[in-house]
Each structure stands twice: as structure tokens, then as C-alpha cells.
Write a protein that holds these residues in place. Structure first.
Motif, PDB file in Angstrom:
ATOM      1  N   PRO A  79       0.747  -1.200   0.174  1.00  8.62           N
ATOM      2  CA  PRO A  79      -0.113   0.162   0.094  1.00  8.62           C
ATOM      3  C   PRO A  79       0.865   1.133   0.081  1.00  8.62           C
ATOM      4  CG  PRO A  79      -0.914  -1.346   1.615  1.00  8.62           C
ATOM      5  CD  PRO A  79       0.375  -2.112   1.169  1.00  8.62           C
ATOM      6  N   ALA A  80       1.775   1.239   0.853  1.00  7.46           N
ATOM      7  CA  ALA A  80       2.850   2.306   0.949  1.00  7.46           C
ATOM      8  C   ALA A  80       3.658   2.785  -0.455  1.00  7.46           C
ATOM      9  CB  ALA A  80       3.535   2.547   1.987  1.00  7.46           C
ATOM     10  N   PHE A 114       2.204   3.324   9.592  1.00  8.99           N
ATOM     11  CA  PHE A 114       2.145   3.832   8.276  1.00  8.99           C
ATOM     12  C   PHE A 114       2.840   4.910   8.066  1.00  8.99           C
ATOM     13  CE2 PHE A 114      -2.804   1.970   7.911  1.00  8.99           C
ATOM     14  CZ  PHE A 114      -2.313   0.875   8.252  1.00  8.99           C
ATOM     15  N   THR A 139       4.069   6.532   4.807  1.00  5.67           N
ATOM     16  CA  THR A 139       3.743   7.156   3.514  1.00  5.67           C
ATOM     17  C   THR A 139       2.245   6.697   3.114  1.00  5.67           C
ATOM     18  OG1 THR A 139       5.855   6.357   3.044  1.00  5.67           O
ATOM     19  CG2 THR A 139       4.946   7.935   1.420  1.00  5.67           C
ATOM     20  N   GLN A 174      -4.926   6.210  -0.954  1.00  2.38           N
ATOM     21  CA  GLN A 174      -5.244   7.083   0.518  1.00  2.38           C
ATOM     22  C   GLN A 174      -4.765   8.640   0.136  1.00  2.38           C
ATOM     23  OE1 GLN A 174      -2.318   4.885   2.855  1.00  2.38           O
ATOM     24  NE2 GLN A 174      -3.844   3.411   3.536  1.00  2.38           N
ATOM     25  N   GLY A 213      -5.564  -4.528  -0.601  1.00  2.00           N
ATOM     26  CA  GLY A 213      -4.019  -4.716  -0.404  1.00  2.00           C
ATOM     27  C   GLY A 213      -3.441  -3.274  -1.196  1.00  2.00           C
ATOM     28  N   THR A 214      -4.491  -2.458  -1.397  1.00  2.64           N
ATOM     29  CA  THR A 214      -4.078  -1.184  -1.828  1.00  2.64           C
ATOM     30  C   THR A 214      -4.309   0.190  -0.573  1.00  2.64           C
ATOM     31  OG1 THR A 214      -6.426  -0.811  -2.652  1.00  2.64           O
ATOM     32  CG2 THR A 214      -5.003  -1.246  -4.155  1.00  2.64           C
ATOM     33  N   GLY A 215      -4.584  -0.584   0.318  1.00  6.15           N
ATOM     34  CA  GLY A 215      -4.775   0.324   1.531  1.00  6.15           C
ATOM     35  C   GLY A 215      -6.166   1.172   1.483  1.00  6.15           C
ATOM     36  N   LYS A 216      -7.178   0.640   1.028  1.00  6.13           N
ATOM     37  CA  LYS A 216      -8.432   1.264   0.786  1.00  6.13           C
ATOM     38  C   LYS A 216      -9.263   1.362   2.161  1.00  6.13           C
ATOM     39  CE  LYS A 216     -10.437  -2.929  -0.901  1.00  6.13           C
ATOM     40  NZ  LYS A 216     -11.507  -3.221   0.013  1.00  6.13           N
ATOM     41  N   THR A 217      -9.069   0.436   2.929  1.00  7.89           N
ATOM     42  CA  THR A 217      -9.675   0.408   4.137  1.00  7.89           C
ATOM     43  C   THR A 217      -9.259   1.717   4.930  1.00  7.89           C
ATOM     44  OG1 THR A 217      -9.469  -1.937   4.340  1.00  7.89           O
ATOM     45  CG2 THR A 217     -10.282  -0.910   6.067  1.00  7.89           C
TER      46      THR A 217
HETATM   47  P1  AMP Z   1      -6.264  -2.894   2.748  1.00  3.77           P
HETATM   48  O1  AMP Z   1      -6.060  -2.707   1.161  1.00  3.77           O
HETATM   49  O2  AMP Z   1      -6.937  -1.782   3.159  1.00  3.77           O
HETATM   50  O3  AMP Z   1      -6.682  -4.220   2.968  1.00  3.77           O
HETATM   51  O4  AMP Z   1      -4.662  -2.663   3.398  1.00  3.77           O
HETATM   52  C1  AMP Z   1      -3.664  -3.823   3.027  1.00  3.77           C
HETATM   53  C2  AMP Z   1      -2.675  -3.873   4.366  1.00  3.77           C
HETATM   54  O5  AMP Z   1      -1.793  -2.608   3.982  1.00  3.77           O
HETATM   55  C3  AMP Z   1      -3.245  -3.825   5.747  1.00  3.77           C
HETATM   56  O6  AMP Z   1      -2.440  -4.584   6.475  1.00  3.77           O
HETATM   57  C4  AMP Z   1      -2.876  -2.376   6.088  1.00  3.77           C
HETATM   58  O7  AMP Z   1      -2.669  -2.287   7.448  1.00  3.77           O
HETATM   59  C5  AMP Z   1      -1.676  -1.797   5.366  1.00  3.77           C
HETATM   60  N1  AMP Z   1      -1.660  -0.586   4.858  1.00  3.77           N
HETATM   61  C6  AMP Z   1      -2.573   0.278   4.771  1.00  3.77           C
HETATM   62  N2  AMP Z   1      -2.099   1.489   4.435  1.00  3.77           N
HETATM   63  C7  AMP Z   1      -0.762   1.302   4.638  1.00  3.77           C
HETATM   64  C8  AMP Z   1       0.289   2.456   4.425  1.00  3.77           C
HETATM   65  N3  AMP Z   1      -0.001   3.653   4.239  1.00  3.77           N
HETATM   66  N4  AMP Z   1       1.488   1.938   4.804  1.00  3.77           N
HETATM   67  C9  AMP Z   1       1.661   0.867   5.114  1.00  3.77           C
HETATM   68  N5  AMP Z   1       0.876  -0.244   5.260  1.00  3.77           N
HETATM   69  C10 AMP Z   1      -0.416   0.117   4.923  1.00  3.77           C
END
Ligand code: AMP
Length: 611
Positions: free
Chosen positions: A27-28, A53, A55, A60, A80-84
Motif C-alpha cells: 500500500p505504501a 504507516f 507514506t 489514500q 491490498g491497496t490500503g483502501k480500508t
Molecule cells: P487494505 O487494502 O486496506 O486491505 O490494506 C492492506 C494492508 O496494508 C493492511 O494490512 C494495512 O494495515 C496496510 N496498510 C494500509 N495503508 C498502509 C500504509 N499507508 N502504509 C503501510 N501499510 C499500510
């Protein structure tokens, strides 16, 4: 499941070609700015820092400022893109901790995703003490959810069906909802939640803010967006390659009717803790799941027909280790996130490269390495090329483990358990049986031979007997030249139609006569021994013997000048490597080995001894 090492299908320690697939993202690293530029309230910024987190990810970076600004959002992004965090952080910023009413609701297609998102949002809210996040999903008792809602939760994360239930019972009220999220909207539609989603959106006040996330953007999603979102910011994030996800992508050529047998062997030797097998239809899922159970595999199946509650139970058993193999259709396996899955088997080649990417993304999670194995019938190879082109990866060909490899694997597993069992004691009955056996024997007993025989029996190896159809078929299929797949039902799943068979036979008849002997690799056949028999018993000279291809249970040899009936008679009684040669003119069923044999054959392919 457990072990093998050194088999034809290694399950870990990937070698080449190693891929960083497009199935997951880091994600970062998508941005040069840091989180403090995004305008998050202090409490959320601290949570982000605590979570490590640094970056913001691409989604995001674009979504957070827009959502904080009160805009609607249409995000095309996958897990996996950090969408949550992209929606979870602004959602919390919009919530008033003093107000004990539901102010934000997230809809997710599955119980697992709802729980996951709920946990993520709770972690973002760690420095916001007044905020409660409640997950609500089907297949779980109603009352505890109802009580949690009554205690004044501000954020609800739920599956559409259960959310509707709560709305209808009055345990959930959306009058104060100001932030709605549709997560994995395409999945929700695929699972038949379109009407429920519409209803929920209609129950919320008009002045709410909506964020819709979807991995794909088909027309029905567009329609929902047009109907419920106001001037949304559209953000699409491309899949990026991952540094965490490692999936070794392999394929094996397996004729259609031998797939179940081949799968059983693969599962018998895999190193993976658990495996998922993808099939195309519900019927196939049920049939294969049952076939595996009959073969003693700890397996179950899920399809769109399996009730949500049952599905959850099965997934939980898979997660806990009570179940090792799950047979699933694509729809049923959506959102499935089980770390134990070290092996994905595509029982059929997926029709769409996207489906392939989704499927193999079920393994190689949580920083572990996974193996993907795709069964390809000889006729389907062209489809494999399409997948390779689209995913820009080259799949590695492997062979299905031989019966000897399966047995060796089982023996290793059995012997590994010996010390513990010996230590447990109470072996008198077996010691007595051994003593009685030795005493009753006529003369000395070879204890090694005795132990070896007991092991063979223990792993279910009945010894040499009928030739194994599967091995012959696999050997032939692996060297079948690539043929374009025909449409219109002429050639399906590797079974040639009458027309195709005629062509194949013509092809064979057109080459030098090939002879087949019933001795192969597994009998320890060496080319020299075969040439020896042909020149000895067959009365040929070395120059009469052409190319030899040795397979597991048989071998093929070119004898351009042919054999006299007498020579055939003598040779069929001759023994090589301890077994009768049983020579006969080869009649197919497939094209000859050596004609277009494919790349990178791993394991026991034919050895080309002479040419
Ligand atoms: P998601 O796509 O929301 O399911 O996030 C995937 C994974 O990436 C989760 O384990 C998050 O905790 C992690 N994550 C989300 N945003 C970031 C970020 N900016 N930097 C590092 N890890 C992240």
C-alpha cells in the motif's frame, strides 16, 4: 497435510521463475508525501503513526483529502491497496464521539471482510475513546449484535442481509448516518445484494456522504454510483507488484479424465498446510469435493449454493486446521483470506486472466510463499499462453508426482512419527507379533525385507501389477505438441473427436514404426539394456535401433526396418530390468513424443536416449 522435499512439485522455497504477481500491493511507497500532509485530526494521525504507516498509498493520498472535504468518492481499488484506511480514517473524522447514534455504516460482501474492516477501523479509532465500532453479519446470533447496537455504537460494519434484518427489527436506525461506504461493491452485486444495498442507501438521510469501492467497474456498479453518489471524485489505482507476495506459478499437463487422480497425488505430497482447488461449476465442486473425501483427503467444498452460515463454518475449519483442502467455485471463494493456504490448484484453466490472478492471490498471503498449480489439458495450452501474456509471467511446467514419489513421501511422514510413537510405549503386542513371525518362518528372515514390506503395506502400495493409466496418460500428455483449441465442441478438454483421432493416427502411421515395451523408468530401465535385448533376442544390429523415449511405466523405440514376427515373439518373452518386455507396435493414443515436446520439463519426462 505435510511434506515432500525434492518432489516434482516443490511447495516452497521458490526458485525460478519467481513472480511478484499483480495479486497484491504494497500500500505504501506510492507517494512522496507523508500522512501529516493529508489533514487528518490529531487522534487519527497518532493512530496512523502507531500503526507504522509512514507514506500514504496512492488511493489514500487522493481519497483522504477529498473525503475529509465532504466529497463523495468512487474508488476502483482492490484489497491490498490500503483502501480500508482510505475510507476508514475520514469516516472516523466525520463521527461525533459525543453522539450515541449510528453515524457511519460500511457494507461489505462477506462476514470475513466485515470483521476485518471492523477491526481495522477500531485500530484507527484507538485514540478516540468515545467511539464504538460494531460488526454485524449473518450466521451469528442476533441478540449480542442487537445489544452492542443499543449501547450506542457510532460505526457499524455489516453484510447487507444482516444490516437489513437489523433495520427491519428496529435495532439499527440510520437517521443520523452521515457517512456510508460500499466496500467491494462488485462482490456485493455478484452475491445478489443489489436490492439490499439500494434499500440501505434509501434509508439513510439524503445529506450523507458516500464512498464506493470496487475492484471492477461494470455497468451495474456505474448505475449505483450514478443513482446514489453526488459528483464523486473518481480514483483508480492500478495494481502494483508486491514485495510481500510470492507465488510460484506452475502448470502440469493433465488429460481431463485423469485430473482427480493427479490432484490426489499432488495433495498427497504437498508441503502446504492447506490448499484450495478452484473449479468452474457448482456441480464440479460437489463432485470433486466428494471424490477427495472418498480418497481419504480432509476436504470440503463451497459453491454459491452453500448457505452463508455453512460457508463461514467451513472457512473457519480451514483456518483452524480442521480442514486441509477446500474445493471452491470462483464466486464462493471471493474474499477468502486464509493464511494457511500454501497451494492453489486451478483444476481447470480459468477463462479470464483476471480470474486466474484472483485465484492465485488466495495464496502467498501474510508474507508467506505460495504455489499455484494449473491443470492444463493438451488442448488448453493456448489458453495458458493468454494468461502468460496478460499477467506477464511465464508459468513453469512441472510433472505430477509418480506413485513412487507419493509412497516415498508417505513413508517419510510415517518414519518421522516413529520416535514419538516408540517413546509412547505399549508396543508389546507388536513385538510379540514380530517374534512369532520370525519363529514361524522357515529359516532366517531378512528383517530389512520384512520392514520394507510392512512399510509398503502401510502406505497402501500393492506392488507392481496393472500398468497405471494415469502415468501413461500424463507422460503422453506432457509431450503432446501444442494445438490450437478448437471452438464449436470439436476438441474439448483434451479428448480428440473422431476427426482429430484420425489425423493423429495418420500422423503416427506416417513416421517410422514405433514399438512399445512395458518397462520404464520406474523399473530402472536404461537405454543400453533395451538396446541389448533388441540386438540379443531381437536379432537386430545397433544401427537398426532408432530413438528411444523412456517414460515412467513404458518406453517407445523406433525400429525403422521393423521386426519379424519371430523377433516379436522372442522379444515379448524377453525380460529387461527384471520385467517382461511385452513388445508391441505402438498405436497411440496421442502424437509421438519428441514432436514438439514443450519447454522446461521438470522431473521424469521422457529421456531422449538416442536420436
Ligand atoms: P487494505 O487494502 O486496506 O486491505 O490494506 C492492506 C494492508 O496494508 C493492511 O494490512 C494495512 O494495515 C496496510 N496498510 C494500509 N495503508 C498502509 C500504509 N499507508 N502504509 C503501510 N501499510 C499500510
Amino acid at each position: 497435510m505435510s511434506l515432500p522435499s525434492g518432489t516434482t512439485l516443490p511447495s516452497h522455497a521458490p526458485t525460478t521463475p519467481q513472480t511478484s504477481t499483480q495479486t497484491s500491493q504494497t500500500p505504501a511507497a506510492a507517494s512522496s508525501i507523508t500522512f501529516d500532509h493529508l489533514g487528518l485530526p490529531d487522534a487519527l494521525q497518532r493512530a496512523v503513526d502507531d500503526l507504522g504507516f509512514r507514506t500514504p498509498s496512492a488511493i489514500q493520498e487522493r481519497a483522504i483529502p477529498a473525503l475529509l472535504d465532504g466529497r463523495d468518492l468512487l474508488g476502483v481499488a482492490q484489497t491490498g491497496t490500503g483502501k480500508t484506511a482510505a475510507f476508514g480514517l475520514p469516516l472516523l473524522a466525520a463521527v461525533d464521539p459525543e453522539l450515541r447514534a449510528v453515524q457511519a455504516i460500511v457494507l461489505a460482501p462477506t462476514r470475513e471482510l466485515a470483521m476485518q474492516v471492523s477491526e481495522a477501523i477500531a485500530s484507527f479509532a484507538q485514540h478516540l475513546p468515545g467511539i464504538t465500532v460494531v460488526p454485524v453479519y449473518g450466521g451469528a446470533p442476533f441478540l449480542p449484535q442487537q445489544r452492542a447496537l443499543q449501547r450506542g455504537a457510532q460505526v457499524v460494519v455489516g453484510t447487507p442481509g444482516r444490516v437489513i434484518d437489523h433495520l427491519e427489527r428496529g435495532s439499527l436506525v440510520l437517521d443520523q448516518a452521515r457517512f456510508l461506504v460500499l466496500d467491494e461493491a462488485d462482490e456485493m452485486l455478484r452475491m445478489g445484494f443489489a436490492e439490499d444495498v439500494d434499500k440501505i442507501l434509501d434509508r439513510a438521510p439524503r445529506t450523507r456522504q458516500v464512498a464506493l469501492f470496487s475492484a471492477t467497474m461494470p455497468a451495474p456498479i456505474r448505475r449505483i454510483a450514478d443513482q446514489h453518489l453526488v459528483n464523486p471524485l473518481e480514483v483508480t489505482v492500478a495494481r502494483q507488484s508486491s514485495t510481500v507476495t510470492s507465488v510460484r506459478q506452475t502448470y502440469a499437463v493433465v488429460p481431463h479424465r485423469h485430473k482427480a487422480g493427479a490432484l490426489a497425488r499432488v495433495l498427497a505430497v504437498t508441503d502446504a498446510d492447506a490448499a484450495i482447488v478452484f473449479v468452474r461449476t457448482r456441480g464440479a465442486a460437489e463432485e470433486l469435493g466428494s471424490a477427495l473425501v472418498e480418497r481419504g483427503v480432509s476436504a470440503a467444498f463451497i459453491s454459491g449454493d452453500v448457505a452463508q452460515g455453512d460457508r463461514e463454518k467451513i472457512v473457519e475449519r480451514l483456518r483452524s486446521g480442521a480442514l486441509d483442502v477446500l474445493v471452491a467455485t470462483d464466486v464462493a471463494a471471493r474474499g477468502l483470506d486464509v493464511d494457511r493456504l500454501g497451494l492453489v490448484v486451478n483444476y481447470d484453466v480459468p477463462r479470464e486472466p483476471e480470474t486466474y490472478v484472483h485465484r492465485i492471490g488466495r495464496t502467498g498471503r501474510a508474507g508467506r510463499e505460495g504455489v499455484a498449480l494449473t491443470f492444463v489439458t493438451p488442448a488448453e495450452r493456448s489458453r495458458l499462453r493468454v494468461i502468460e501474456r496478460t499477467t506477464r509471467t511465464s508459468l513453469e511446467q512441472v510433472t505430477i508426482p509418480s506413485p513412487a514419489e507419493v509412497s516415498a513421501h508417505k513413508v517419510r511422514a510415517l518414519l518421522e512419527r516413529v520416535p514419538k510413537r516408540a517413546e509412547a510405549g505399549r508396543l508389546d503386542v507388536y513385538r510379540d507379533a514380530v517374534a512369532a513371525h520370525l519363529e514361524a518362518a522357515d529359516g532366517p528372515v531378512d528383517v530389512h525385507q520384512l520392514l520394507a514390506t510392512v512399510l509398503a503395506l502401510a502406505v497402501g502400495d500393492p506392488g507392481p501389477g496393472a500398468t497405471d493409466d494415469l502415468d501413461d496418460a500424463l507422460a503422453r500428455a506432457a509431450v503432446t505438441p501444442e494445438r490450437p483449441e478448437r471452438s464449436g465442441g470439436h476438441l474439448r478438454d483434451g479428448h480428440a473427436t473422431g476427426h482429430e483421432r484420425r489425423r493423429t493416427n495418420t500422423h503416427i502411421a506416417g513416421g517410422p514404426p514405433r514399438w512399445r515395451v512395458a518397462v520404464g523408468h520406474r523399473d530402472g530401465l536404461q537405454p543400453g539394456a533395451l538396446v541389448g535385448a533388441l540386438t540379443g533376442e531381437g536379432g537386430l544390429t545397433g544401427a537398426d535401433v532408432g530413438k528411444i523415449d523412456i517414460f515412467s511405466s513404458f518406453a517407445l523405440v523406433d525400429i525403422p526396418g521393423g521386426l519379424s514376427p519371430e523377433a516379436v515373439d522372442r522379444l515379448s518373452r524377453a525380460r529387461v530390468a527384471g520385467r517382461p518386455l511385452r513388445i508391441r507396435l505402438d498405436s497411440g493414443p496421442g502424437p509421438r513424443p519428441g514432436h514438439g515436446a514443450s519447454r522446461g520439463h521438470v522431473g521424469h519426462g521422457p529421456s531422449r536416449a538416442r536420436s
